[in-house]
Design a protein around this motif. Sequence first.
Motif, mmCIF file in Angstrom:
data_model
loop_
_atom_site.group_PDB
_atom_site.id
_atom_site.type_symbol
_atom_site.label_atom_id
_atom_site.label_comp_id
_atom_site.label_asym_id
_atom_site.label_seq_id
_atom_site.Cartn_x
_atom_site.Cartn_y
_atom_site.Cartn_z
ATOM 1 N N ALA A 175 0.827 -1.207 0.000
ATOM 2 C CA ALA A 175 0.000 0.000 0.000
ATOM 3 C C ALA A 175 0.861 1.257 0.000
ATOM 4 O O ALA A 175 0.599 2.212 -0.752
ATOM 5 C CB ALA A 175 -0.929 -0.002 1.211
ATOM 6 N N ASN A 176 1.897 1.267 0.815
ATOM 7 C CA ASN A 176 2.794 2.425 0.864
ATOM 8 C C ASN A 176 3.562 2.590 -0.444
ATOM 9 O O ASN A 176 3.795 3.717 -0.904
ATOM 10 C CB ASN A 176 3.767 2.287 2.031
ATOM 11 N N LYS A 177 3.943 1.468 -1.041
ATOM 12 C CA LYS A 177 4.698 1.514 -2.298
ATOM 13 C C LYS A 177 3.865 2.088 -3.426
ATOM 14 O O LYS A 177 4.303 2.993 -4.147
ATOM 15 C CB LYS A 177 5.175 0.111 -2.657
ATOM 16 N N ILE A 178 2.633 1.579 -3.596
ATOM 17 C CA ILE A 178 1.819 2.061 -4.715
ATOM 18 C C ILE A 178 1.346 3.488 -4.478
ATOM 19 O O ILE A 178 1.136 4.249 -5.432
ATOM 20 C CB ILE A 178 0.641 1.111 -5.018
ATOM 21 N N ALA A 179 1.176 3.881 -3.200
ATOM 22 C CA ALA A 179 0.825 5.274 -2.910
ATOM 23 C C ALA A 179 1.960 6.194 -3.329
ATOM 24 O O ALA A 179 1.746 7.237 -3.974
ATOM 25 C CB ALA A 179 0.517 5.444 -1.427
ATOM 26 N N LYS A 180 3.187 5.818 -2.986
ATOM 27 C CA LYS A 180 4.343 6.636 -3.335
ATOM 28 C C LYS A 180 4.549 6.693 -4.840
ATOM 29 O O LYS A 180 4.799 7.761 -5.414
ATOM 30 C CB LYS A 180 5.593 6.076 -2.655
ATOM 31 N N GLU A 181 4.446 5.554 -5.507
ATOM 32 C CA GLU A 181 4.670 5.493 -6.959
ATOM 33 C C GLU A 181 3.624 6.279 -7.734
ATOM 34 O O GLU A 181 3.909 6.787 -8.832
ATOM 35 C CB GLU A 181 4.661 4.043 -7.418
ATOM 36 N N ASN A 182 2.417 6.376 -7.183
ATOM 37 C CA ASN A 182 1.320 7.055 -7.885
ATOM 38 C C ASN A 182 0.986 8.417 -7.283
ATOM 39 O O ASN A 182 -0.022 9.023 -7.638
ATOM 40 C CB ASN A 182 0.080 6.164 -7.881
ATOM 41 N N ASP A 183 1.862 8.901 -6.384
ATOM 42 C CA ASP A 183 1.714 10.223 -5.789
ATOM 43 C C ASP A 183 0.360 10.386 -5.103
ATOM 44 O O ASP A 183 -0.349 11.380 -5.283
ATOM 45 C CB ASP A 183 1.901 11.303 -6.866
ATOM 46 N N LEU A 184 -0.005 9.370 -4.300
ATOM 47 C CA LEU A 184 -1.282 9.374 -3.591
ATOM 48 C C LEU A 184 -1.061 9.466 -2.084
ATOM 49 O O LEU A 184 0.034 9.197 -1.596
ATOM 50 C CB LEU A 184 -2.062 8.095 -3.929
ATOM 51 N N LEU A 185 -2.116 9.833 -1.379
ATOM 52 C CA LEU A 185 -2.037 10.038 0.064
ATOM 53 C C LEU A 185 -2.957 9.081 0.804
ATOM 54 O O LEU A 185 -3.818 8.429 0.205
ATOM 55 C CB LEU A 185 -2.430 11.484 0.402
ATOM 56 N N GLY A 186 -2.773 9.027 2.123
ATOM 57 C CA GLY A 186 -3.646 8.235 2.980
ATOM 58 C C GLY A 186 -4.037 9.036 4.207
ATOM 59 O O GLY A 186 -3.584 10.161 4.416
ATOM 60 N N GLU A 226 -8.179 2.533 0.481
ATOM 61 C CA GLU A 226 -8.527 3.910 0.142
ATOM 62 C C GLU A 226 -7.269 4.746 -0.072
ATOM 63 O O GLU A 226 -6.350 4.704 0.748
ATOM 64 C CB GLU A 226 -9.369 4.533 1.263
ATOM 65 N N PHE A 227 -7.272 5.485 -1.161
ATOM 66 C CA PHE A 227 -6.178 6.398 -1.471
ATOM 67 C C PHE A 227 -6.776 7.753 -1.830
ATOM 68 O O PHE A 227 -7.936 7.844 -2.252
ATOM 69 C CB PHE A 227 -5.336 5.867 -2.633
ATOM 70 N N TYR A 228 -5.971 8.793 -1.684
ATOM 71 C CA TYR A 228 -6.440 10.153 -1.936
ATOM 72 C C TYR A 228 -5.499 10.863 -2.895
ATOM 73 O O TYR A 228 -4.277 10.792 -2.743
ATOM 74 C CB TYR A 228 -6.518 10.948 -0.623
ATOM 75 N N SER A 229 -6.096 11.550 -3.852
ATOM 76 C CA SER A 229 -5.315 12.358 -4.780
ATOM 77 C C SER A 229 -4.720 13.564 -4.051
ATOM 78 O O SER A 229 -5.255 14.010 -3.039
ATOM 79 C CB SER A 229 -6.211 12.834 -5.925
ATOM 80 N N LYS A 230 -3.641 14.093 -4.563
ATOM 81 C CA LYS A 230 -3.078 15.322 -3.994
ATOM 82 C C LYS A 230 -3.819 16.555 -4.487
ATOM 83 O O LYS A 230 -3.611 17.651 -3.974
ATOM 84 C CB LYS A 230 -1.597 15.429 -4.336
ATOM 85 N N GLU A 231 -4.678 16.384 -5.476
ATOM 86 C CA GLU A 231 -5.499 17.478 -5.987
ATOM 87 C C GLU A 231 -6.958 17.183 -5.685
ATOM 88 O O GLU A 231 -7.393 16.029 -5.715
ATOM 89 C CB GLU A 231 -5.307 17.644 -7.499
ATOM 90 N N ASN A 232 -7.722 18.227 -5.406
ATOM 91 C CA ASN A 232 -9.120 18.039 -5.040
ATOM 92 C C ASN A 232 -10.010 17.974 -6.287
ATOM 93 O O ASN A 232 -10.886 18.812 -6.513
ATOM 94 C CB ASN A 232 -9.603 19.153 -4.108
ATOM 95 N N LYS A 233 -9.759 16.950 -7.079
ATOM 96 C CA LYS A 233 -10.585 16.697 -8.247
ATOM 97 C C LYS A 233 -10.723 15.193 -8.418
ATOM 98 O O LYS A 233 -9.885 14.423 -7.928
ATOM 99 C CB LYS A 233 -9.983 17.328 -9.504
ATOM 100 N N LEU A 234 -11.791 14.781 -9.078
ATOM 101 C CA LEU A 234 -12.078 13.365 -9.225
ATOM 102 C C LEU A 234 -10.965 12.666 -10.006
ATOM 103 O O LEU A 234 -10.650 13.056 -11.124
ATOM 104 C CB LEU A 234 -13.413 13.170 -9.940
ATOM 105 N N PRO A 235 -10.350 11.645 -9.431
ATOM 106 C CA PRO A 235 -9.293 10.911 -10.140
ATOM 107 C C PRO A 235 -9.854 10.191 -11.363
ATOM 108 O O PRO A 235 -11.052 9.884 -11.435
ATOM 109 C CB PRO A 235 -8.799 9.911 -9.094
ATOM 110 N N LYS A 236 -9.002 9.918 -12.305
ATOM 111 C CA LYS A 236 -9.410 9.160 -13.484
ATOM 112 C C LYS A 236 -9.568 7.688 -13.131
ATOM 113 O O LYS A 236 -8.856 7.156 -12.294
ATOM 114 C CB LYS A 236 -8.369 9.328 -14.589
ATOM 115 N N GLN A 237 -10.501 7.030 -13.801
ATOM 116 C CA GLN A 237 -10.747 5.622 -13.543
ATOM 117 C C GLN A 237 -9.492 4.786 -13.796
ATOM 118 O O GLN A 237 -9.262 3.773 -13.120
ATOM 119 C CB GLN A 237 -11.902 5.114 -14.416
ATOM 120 N N GLU A 238 -8.671 5.239 -14.732
ATOM 121 C CA GLU A 238 -7.449 4.494 -15.044
ATOM 122 C C GLU A 238 -6.532 4.360 -13.833
ATOM 123 O O GLU A 238 -5.800 3.368 -13.704
ATOM 124 C CB GLU A 238 -6.683 5.184 -16.188
#
Length: 289
Positions: free
Chosen positions: A153-164, A229-241
């Motif tokens: 979870a930490n790895k994919i969050a870091k690789e995809n620039d996501l937060l928790g 659950e992951f969170y984008s760094k921007e307050n907009k709906l993430p892409k389904q991809e």
Amino acid sequence: MKKIILSLFAAVFLLSGCFNMNEKTEQEKVQEGTTPVQNYVGQGFSFVDGEKSAERVKKDEEKIKQEAINYMKNTYKTDVKVNNVVPARHAAVVMVESEEPIKFHTSIIVGKVINKEGEWLARSNEGEVEKAIVGGLYAKAYEAEFRHLDTLANKIAKENDLLGLRDEAIDKTAAEGYISNHYFIVAMDVYYPSVYNAYLKNQEISEGELRNLFEKDDPMYEHISIPMEFYSKENKLPKQEEADDLAEKLKQEEGLPKGSYDIRVYKNAIVNRVGLPDGDNAKVEEIAK
């Protein structure tokens, strides 16, 4: 299982209630607002009509805390610490955490005893503490597998620039049971009677014994759910991809805890009063592991 998860969220929103839109106080403004997930530490977290009992709860806070601690010890044979006391309608909701012998977060309702000044009585919502305990036992039974899940979870969050979620937010607002920054466990005690009853008899039950009991109660692990659950760094709906990519990585990973996984990627906002994500999400559901 999806209905169970959604009902957990719905219950929190229901307890939180609505606020008077006229003459808002600063506290009400905080409650009604949102906060970026990286800054959210429980500010504004509240329950319906909490302002009506806030003064009384503050006055008797130490009594309320002790009542919750005693209730967990006497009813569930488990020591807990108090992370937050939140005023509610004619009561306080006490957010507690167990660290040993198993880890979980849950909540206890401590209500005012009618016509008895300074007396409080603790109770819990049906199945809530039991669910938390079973989730904690599952994490103990498969400790190595959950360490692997944490790493992934930490790895994919870091690789995809996501937060928790921040640890402080979890401590102040979470009652889901075993919960990390990126996932939590849903395991209802009704499906795991052998596991739950064995813990009540022996809180030091071993990892091996727990594994055997989980396999006895649910050989196919059909009643374990692990929402991620992951969170984008921007307050907009993430892409389904984005969700699809995370799901593919999860599917390919070996050695994870068994269960049904969901992956959701949210915008960068938490609704203060309920401590939950704000808005829609990109998701992939029911990934079997």
